[in-house]
Motif scaffolding. Sequence first.
Motif, mmCIF file in Angstrom:
data_model
loop_
_atom_site.group_PDB
_atom_site.id
_atom_site.type_symbol
_atom_site.label_atom_id
_atom_site.label_comp_id
_atom_site.label_asym_id
_atom_site.label_seq_id
_atom_site.Cartn_x
_atom_site.Cartn_y
_atom_site.Cartn_z
ATOM 1 N N PHE A 105 0.679 -8.186 -2.634
ATOM 2 C CA PHE A 105 -0.177 -7.421 -3.905
ATOM 3 C C PHE A 105 -0.006 -7.837 -5.334
ATOM 4 O O PHE A 105 1.263 -8.251 -5.662
ATOM 5 C CB PHE A 105 1.126 -6.300 -4.091
ATOM 6 N N VAL A 137 -3.634 -6.869 -1.622
ATOM 7 C CA VAL A 137 -3.854 -5.435 -2.363
ATOM 8 C C VAL A 137 -3.907 -6.111 -3.882
ATOM 9 O O VAL A 137 -3.328 -6.152 -4.316
ATOM 10 C CB VAL A 137 -3.412 -4.591 -1.843
ATOM 11 N N VAL A 163 -3.484 2.736 -3.223
ATOM 12 C CA VAL A 163 -2.481 1.749 -2.132
ATOM 13 C C VAL A 163 -1.813 2.605 -1.136
ATOM 14 O O VAL A 163 -1.475 2.426 -0.178
ATOM 15 C CB VAL A 163 -1.564 0.856 -3.632
#
Length: 520
Positions: A105, A137, A163
Amino acid sequence: MFAKIKSAGLQGMDGFPVDIEADVINGIPGFVISGALSTETREAQARVWNAVKNIGTFMEPKKIIVNLSPASVRKEGTAFDLGIAVAVICGYGVVNYKKLQDTAFLGELGLDGSLKSIRGTLSLAFSLKACGIRRLVLPYANAAEASLVEELEVFGCSDIREVLGLLYELTDGRELRSFRESLPSPIKEVQEGAYTDFSEVRGQHMLKRAAEIAVSGRHNLLMSGPAGTGKTLIAKCMPGIMPELTREEDIEISKVYSICGLLPEGQPLIGARPFRSPHHGITEAAFAGGGMRVLPGELSLASGGILFLDELPLFNRNVLEILRQPLEDHRITVSRLYGSFKYPADFILVGAMNNCACGFYPGPKCTCTRAQIKAYSGRLSKPLMERIDICAEANPVKVDELVGKRVQKEEGSAAIRQRVEAMYALQAERFKNEEVKFNSRMGIKEIERYCVLGKTETDFMKDIYSRKGLSGRTYHKILKVARTIADMDGCGDISVEHLAEAVEMRSIEDRVFGRQVGDE
């Protein structure tokens, strides 16, 4: 509850993996982040807590401890915000972090929960893939850039709500479509920049010839002459005759621009040869790289293209001397308190200068004394001049070349580029088993192999060497330029004519350091 999430940080041109560990426990409510952090990274605790709260997610006040590992390596920037938020959410038991071990992330959080773009996405994505990460992500604004890394599933989100939805789907084992798969068409790269065309240059055939030689063999070029003779115009034309970037070059250049936050919006790759023209008042840190975050400087931003220094003698002497190592190694090492960082600096240096401070020498309007002329040119050190392969003189432009209908149309950049591409192909074949790629990069071993001189040519160079008092570096520069000129003429052997032209293209050095000016 303990949780661990994957992320990455920047260290120079490369990324390094970071484990974001979060422990949410009972105790006096608080939020602590540790792990050798910069100011903006430490402030993530305020951004994360408020972002999660403002999207309507209730989290019971608890003691939150976050550690960014390895703790001994300094972390900078705001790209850790999203990873910290996900680690905290997992620490509250909302999502099982063990199902996210192959997912990383990245992203900066706004207080409203929005995800904002970050710098250095390309470098970070490559480093994560090398560590075995399969999914990434990050903010939607950076998704196109990250999707250039093959075999990496990229998910672009606009805010933390998306998310959270993605986390539920990932931990449920659902099949998701990555950003790359959802694109309507392949990402297009910009292949050609808006460069000035050589057809716009009137006259100055000697400078045009010098520019073509410089680009063909990747030689550094210095143009000298009266003001207003077209030196700057020719420099702006030079990127347009360079071949298109290879994929590897484009990736490396785009990494530099991404780290500096200079990638055009919606364009994941630069796609065109850079042309950088810094002002002569530039500082050493901005030129070489550095600052609080140790960002690349102009030398690295020009890598793969042209670094144009107009009014070369007006640059600070310390700034110009920085060029010595990059012109030899084509990389620059920036050493600061937190370590040493290597950045690319593989550019063609193009300099321009007037012959004197007033800019009129050798015309009748010049008011400078011979001592002033020598002092102006003498601001350039001899070691720096010796690292410049070609020094071409610009002649005053005749009025007939500027007004009226041209009898013969000037050659355009497209035709010159075809010849340059043929030269690149020739050098690629020549050096296919060597470490070097261009004539200008030849070392002693390659010079002895590819710049063999006959008896006449050897006698000519011996005479030139003794008469001009050349250094060994200058002698080898002349041989390299002569090799390029011979290649352009389609000759396998270097002749006296090729050597003579290469020697003539160092006349500025004679004027600056010779006995032509001010020695009476």
